[in-house]
Design a protein around this motif. Structure first.
Motif, mmCIF file in Angstrom:
data_model
loop_
_atom_site.group_PDB
_atom_site.id
_atom_site.type_symbol
_atom_site.label_atom_id
_atom_site.label_comp_id
_atom_site.label_asym_id
_atom_site.label_seq_id
_atom_site.Cartn_x
_atom_site.Cartn_y
_atom_site.Cartn_z
ATOM 1 N N VAL A 157 1.012 -1.063 0.059
ATOM 2 C CA VAL A 157 -0.236 -0.363 0.144
ATOM 3 C C VAL A 157 1.157 1.576 -0.113
ATOM 4 N N THR A 158 0.816 1.918 -1.366
ATOM 5 C CA THR A 158 1.442 3.054 -0.994
ATOM 6 C C THR A 158 1.097 4.022 0.273
ATOM 7 N N PRO A 159 1.715 5.541 0.090
ATOM 8 C CA PRO A 159 1.126 6.604 1.376
ATOM 9 C C PRO A 159 -0.279 7.293 0.191
ATOM 10 N N ASP A 160 -0.403 7.344 -1.002
ATOM 11 C CA ASP A 160 -1.021 7.884 -2.110
ATOM 12 C C ASP A 160 -2.565 6.624 -1.731
ATOM 13 N N LEU A 161 -2.168 5.104 -1.793
ATOM 14 C CA LEU A 161 -3.468 4.193 -2.095
ATOM 15 C C LEU A 161 -3.912 4.809 -0.242
ATOM 16 N N ALA A 162 -2.604 4.941 0.580
ATOM 17 C CA ALA A 162 -3.936 4.546 2.563
ATOM 18 C C ALA A 162 -4.887 6.551 2.287
ATOM 19 N N ALA A 213 -9.682 8.010 3.665
ATOM 20 C CA ALA A 213 -9.645 9.497 3.197
ATOM 21 C C ALA A 213 -10.665 10.090 4.381
ATOM 22 N N GLU A 214 -11.524 9.098 5.364
ATOM 23 C CA GLU A 214 -11.779 10.236 6.114
ATOM 24 C C GLU A 214 -11.450 10.462 7.508
ATOM 25 N N LEU A 220 -1.116 5.660 11.415
ATOM 26 C CA LEU A 220 -2.396 4.313 10.332
ATOM 27 C C LEU A 220 -1.420 4.268 8.993
ATOM 28 N N GLU A 221 -1.152 5.274 8.581
ATOM 29 C CA GLU A 221 -0.346 4.926 7.484
ATOM 30 C C GLU A 221 1.142 4.973 7.518
ATOM 31 N N SER A 222 1.755 4.870 8.597
ATOM 32 C CA SER A 222 2.617 3.952 8.554
ATOM 33 C C SER A 222 3.056 2.723 8.775
ATOM 34 N N PHE A 223 1.453 2.435 9.259
ATOM 35 C CA PHE A 223 1.779 1.084 9.969
ATOM 36 C C PHE A 223 0.911 0.105 8.115
ATOM 37 N N ILE A 224 0.171 1.057 8.089
ATOM 38 C CA ILE A 224 0.028 -0.216 5.979
ATOM 39 C C ILE A 224 0.382 0.136 5.264
ATOM 40 N N GLY A 240 -10.451 -11.821 17.916
ATOM 41 C CA GLY A 240 -10.000 -12.156 19.596
ATOM 42 C C GLY A 240 -9.344 -13.655 19.842
ATOM 43 N N ASP A 241 -8.891 -14.915 18.612
ATOM 44 C CA ASP A 241 -8.029 -15.485 18.633
ATOM 45 C C ASP A 241 -6.590 -15.303 18.519
ATOM 46 N N PHE A 242 -6.528 -14.073 17.671
ATOM 47 C CA PHE A 242 -4.978 -13.850 17.077
ATOM 48 C C PHE A 242 -4.444 -12.504 17.602
ATOM 49 N N SER A 243 -5.423 -11.861 17.890
ATOM 50 C CA SER A 243 -4.771 -10.047 18.088
ATOM 51 C C SER A 243 -5.037 -9.388 19.375
ATOM 52 N N ASN A 244 -4.680 -8.439 20.272
ATOM 53 C CA ASN A 244 -4.344 -8.341 21.352
ATOM 54 C C ASN A 244 -3.978 -6.911 21.362
ATOM 55 N N SER A 245 -4.517 -5.753 19.934
ATOM 56 C CA SER A 245 -4.661 -4.454 19.700
ATOM 57 C C SER A 245 -5.221 -3.949 18.653
ATOM 58 N N ARG A 246 -5.911 -2.794 18.539
ATOM 59 C CA ARG A 246 -6.848 -1.697 18.159
ATOM 60 C C ARG A 246 -6.127 -1.622 16.613
ATOM 61 N N GLN A 247 -5.273 -1.354 16.809
ATOM 62 C CA GLN A 247 -4.361 -0.918 15.260
ATOM 63 C C GLN A 247 -3.935 -2.124 14.924
ATOM 64 N N MET A 248 -2.922 -2.841 15.405
ATOM 65 C CA MET A 248 -2.761 -4.387 14.597
ATOM 66 C C MET A 248 -3.655 -5.233 14.700
ATOM 67 N N ASN A 249 -4.287 -5.159 13.882
ATOM 68 C CA ASN A 249 -6.119 -6.413 14.109
ATOM 69 C C ASN A 249 -5.899 -6.835 13.042
ATOM 70 N N LEU A 250 -4.614 -7.043 12.309
ATOM 71 C CA LEU A 250 -4.520 -7.956 11.518
ATOM 72 C C LEU A 250 -5.404 -8.344 10.017
ATOM 73 N N VAL A 251 -7.048 -7.708 10.136
ATOM 74 C CA VAL A 251 -7.779 -7.800 8.720
ATOM 75 C C VAL A 251 -8.970 -6.831 8.713
ATOM 76 N N HIS A 252 -8.367 -6.136 7.630
ATOM 77 C CA HIS A 252 -10.110 -5.245 7.458
ATOM 78 C C HIS A 252 -11.031 -5.930 6.488
ATOM 79 N N ALA A 253 -11.710 -4.777 6.561
ATOM 80 C CA ALA A 253 -13.390 -6.065 6.495
ATOM 81 C C ALA A 253 -14.225 -4.200 6.038
ATOM 82 N N SER A 254 -14.678 -4.056 4.742
ATOM 83 C CA SER A 254 -15.658 -2.747 4.347
ATOM 84 C C SER A 254 -17.326 -3.631 5.119
ATOM 85 N N ASP A 255 -17.276 -1.682 5.181
ATOM 86 C CA ASP A 255 -18.617 -1.913 6.302
ATOM 87 C C ASP A 255 -19.401 -1.594 6.122
#
Length: 152
Positions: free
Chosen positions: A40-45, A50-51, A61-65, A103-118
């Motif tokens: 993911v490039t900074p532009d794509l991030a 965007a919000e 967030l951008e640094s992480f992604i 619940g099985d693999f994460s204990n973080s708000r940001q490093m939560n493994l997966v994004h899914a559209s809402d």
């Protein structure tokens, strides 16, 4: 049938959990119709989040992604947006129920493994960011008749 975007985020890729998580989607009977590993490039991030660009947490967030590759998935299924979010669990892994991916693999708000559209609008917008014309493979899965009744 609905379609959604799922991102296996840098922590998922770095922790080598991609196969484990994808297998949960397949076991649920969801159909993967597109998949690619990419940076993911900074532009794509900025487009994707965007919000959040003007919020104080956005730089981290951008640094992480953008820190490592992600895997983008286009996934089809009945009520797939809700089903996917239920499979993932609460955004903060500390609050996610056991048995969910977070619940099985994460204990973080940001490093939560997966994004899914809402929602459907977000899914359409996000899918367009990660997949172009011809990138998705629509096909009939031979297992469909064994996953749900014909009238569902």
């Amino acid at each position: 049938m609905e379609r959604t975007l799922v991102l296996l985020k840098p922590d998922c890729v770095q922790r080598r959990l991609m196969g484990e998580i994808i297998s949960r989607f397949e076991a649920k009977g969801l159909n993967i119709v597109g998949m690619k590993m990419m940076h993911v490039t900074p532009d794509l991030a900025k487009q994707h989040y965007a919000e959040h660009v003007e919020k104080p947490f956005y730089p981290s967030l951008e640094s992480f992604i953008t820190s490592a590759p992600i895997v983008a998935l286009a996934i089809d299924g009945i009520e797939v947006i809700r089903v996917m979010r239920d499979l993932l669990g609460a955004t903060n892994g500390c609050n996610a129920a056991p048995g969910t991916i977070r619940g099985d693999f994460s204990n973080s708000r940001q490093m939560n493994l997966v994004h899914a559209s809402d929602g459907p609008e977000a899914a359409a917008r996000e899918l367009h960011l990660y997949f172009g014309t011809g990138d998705l493979c629509d096909f009939d899965h031979v297992t469909e008749e064994f996953m749900r009744a014909a009238d569902e």
